[in-house]
Scaffold this motif. Structure first.
Motif, PDB file in Angstrom:
ATOM      1  N   VAL A  16       2.426  -5.588  -0.698  1.00 13.26           N
ATOM      2  CA  VAL A  16       3.216  -4.404  -0.390  1.00 13.26           C
ATOM      3  C   VAL A  16       2.560  -3.638   0.750  1.00 13.26           C
ATOM      4  CG1 VAL A  16       4.064  -4.249  -2.765  1.00 13.26           C
ATOM      5  CG2 VAL A  16       2.066  -2.916  -2.102  1.00 13.26           C
ATOM      6  N   LYS A  17       3.348  -2.794   1.401  1.00 11.47           N
ATOM      7  CA  LYS A  17       2.832  -1.980   2.496  1.00 11.47           C
ATOM      8  C   LYS A  17       2.509  -0.566   2.034  1.00 11.47           C
ATOM      9  CE  LYS A  17       5.695  -4.564   5.736  1.00 11.47           C
ATOM     10  NZ  LYS A  17       6.792  -5.180   5.016  1.00 11.47           N
ATOM     11  N   GLU A  18       3.299  -0.042   1.079  1.00 11.07           N
ATOM     12  CA  GLU A  18       3.130   1.326   0.599  1.00 11.07           C
ATOM     13  C   GLU A  18       3.273   1.301  -0.919  1.00 11.07           C
ATOM     14  OE1 GLU A  18       4.843   4.360  -0.673  1.00 11.07           O
ATOM     15  OE2 GLU A  18       2.824   5.083  -0.275  1.00 11.07           O
ATOM     16  N   ARG A  21       5.922   3.677  -2.915  1.00  9.52           N
ATOM     17  CA  ARG A  21       7.303   3.258  -2.680  1.00  9.52           C
ATOM     18  C   ARG A  21       7.611   1.987  -3.445  1.00  9.52           C
ATOM     19  NH1 ARG A  21       8.112   2.165   3.369  1.00  9.52           N
ATOM     20  NH2 ARG A  21       6.894   0.319   2.851  1.00  9.52           N
ATOM     21  N   ALA A  22       6.682   1.017  -3.431  1.00 12.38           N
ATOM     22  CA  ALA A  22       6.892  -0.257  -4.115  1.00 12.38           C
ATOM     23  C   ALA A  22       6.942  -0.074  -5.634  1.00 12.38           C
ATOM     24  CB  ALA A  22       5.793  -1.247  -3.731  1.00 12.38           C
ATOM     25  N   SER A 112      11.640  -2.832  -1.511  1.00 12.81           N
ATOM     26  CA  SER A 112      11.311  -1.714  -0.627  1.00 12.81           C
ATOM     27  C   SER A 112      10.343  -2.097   0.479  1.00 12.81           C
ATOM     28  CB  SER A 112      10.711  -0.579  -1.457  1.00 12.81           C
ATOM     29  OG  SER A 112       9.516  -1.019  -2.090  1.00 12.81           O
ATOM     30  N   GLU A 113       9.674  -3.249   0.346  1.00 17.76           N
ATOM     31  CA  GLU A 113       8.673  -3.683   1.318  1.00 17.76           C
ATOM     32  C   GLU A 113       9.177  -4.788   2.242  1.00 17.76           C
ATOM     33  OE1 GLU A 113       5.814  -1.625   0.994  1.00 17.76           O
ATOM     34  OE2 GLU A 113       7.438  -0.856  -0.252  1.00 17.76           O
ATOM     35  N   ASN A 115      10.407  -7.776   1.220  1.00 20.07           N
ATOM     36  CA  ASN A 115      10.346  -9.101   0.594  1.00 20.07           C
ATOM     37  C   ASN A 115      11.725  -9.467   0.047  1.00 20.07           C
ATOM     38  OD1 ASN A 115       7.394  -9.578   0.728  1.00 20.07           O
ATOM     39  ND2 ASN A 115       7.328  -7.797  -0.627  1.00 20.07           N
TER      40      ASN A 115
END
Length: 126
Positions: A16-18, A21-22, A112-113, A115
């Motif tokens: 994930v990036k954040e 959010r994830a 949300s990321e 994927n």
């Protein structure tokens, strides 16, 4: 049980990036039970399989994940529920295979990321 044999998949990791959010996406939109969370990882329960969200430790692990196929009983109802929550699908549920009296249906979505994952349902038909 043989010790030198693979028995099952125990955990699937999704980069994930954040994290916040994830976690919101998987817990609040998909409705997965959160087991626990740290600043870099979050673990969800999926019927004996753990789903791990993690911030990549290095750029080597910052790639999109494999497709996770979430099995559901009623794909049309789950699709409608998730659309209502704002989940971005790439298309509507559709049949991908029919073997005998069983149809396999899928609907792909993005988390949300970014994927790609899918809902999957196997239905008996007359």
């Amino acid at each position: 049980m043989e010790k030198n044999r693979i028995h099952k998949v125990g955990q699937i990791g999704i980069p994930v990036k954040e994290m916040g959010r994830a976690v919101h996406f998987y817990q609040n939109l998909l409705g997965l039970p959160l087991l626990f969370q740290t600043d870099r990882m979050a673990f969800f329960e999926l019927g004996g399989l753990r789903l791990l969200l993690s911030l990549p430790e290095t750029a080597e692990f910052a790639n999109a994940s494999s497709v996770v196929y979430f099995q559901v009983g009623d794909i049309q109802a789950m699709y409608a529920e998730l659309i209502g929550k704002g989940v971005a699908f790439t298309g509507e549920p559709h049949m991908v295979n029919k073997m005998g009296q069983t149809e396999t249906w899928m609907a792909f979505f993005r988390d949300s990321e970014g994927n790609t994952h899918a809902l999957m349902s196997e239905m008996k038909v007359e």
